[in-house]
Design an enzyme around this catalytic site. Structure first.
Site, short mmCIF file in Angstrom:
data_model
loop_
_atom_site.label_atom_id
_atom_site.label_comp_id
_atom_site.label_asym_id
_atom_site.label_seq_id
_atom_site.Cartn_x
_atom_site.Cartn_y
_atom_site.Cartn_z
CE LYS A 84 -4.81 -3.75 0.84
NZ LYS A 84 -5.16 -2.36 0.56
CB SER A 107 -0.98 -0.06 1.17
OG SER A 107 -2.11 0.72 0.88
#
Length: 142
Positions: free
Chosen positions: A32, A7
């Site tokens: 991600k 992320s």
């Protein structure tokens, strides 16, 4: 970076890499890069709907493909180190970088494994070890 970096860490690493402002060491990251909007439902439940993907400044997709693998393989399975030839970009200085599967480091690096039978501090070194905090303090001779 390691295989569990995800992320925001991937967004920052990708920006540093794309603008040639940092040399990324480690393993390929998790991959991600989804933006999800949660729509509340009844009984304290909600629907998380993917509404966008994160891209690096050069336009590389961070999200790893999960369309042809199981949930368990996505989170815990062995990841392939293949390059996505459909997502080839260049950094500001012209280096080739690939997207679509996390951030690939500029240099692979694996830290040394901890070995209980061979501690890193020798008895001859003046050191103090705090087992509660996990800190090692090495005193240098004056």
């Amino acid at each position: 970076m390691n295989r569990y970096s995800a992320s925001a860490a991937e967004i920052v690493a990708g920006a540093l890499q794309d603008h040639d402002r940092g040399w990324i060491l480690g393993e390929t990251t998790f991959g991600k890069g989804l933006v999800q909007t949660v729509y509340p439902l009844e009984d304290n439940t909600g629907l998380a709907l993917t509404t966008a993907h994160y891209y690096t400044p050069s336009g590389r997709l961070i999200q790893r493909d999960y369309s042809n693998i199981s949930f368990l393989d996505y989170y815990y399975g062995k990841r392939t180190e293949t390059k996505n030839m459909q997502d080839v970009k260049s950094t500001d200085s012209g280096r080739t970088v690939y997207g679509g599967g996390g951030i690939t480091p500029d240099q692979k690096y694996e830290p040394a494994k901890y070995n209980k039978s061979r501690p890193t501090c020798s008895p001859s070194t003046s050191s103090s070890i705090s087992r509660r905090s996990g800190l090692v303090r090495i005193r240098r001779p004056i």
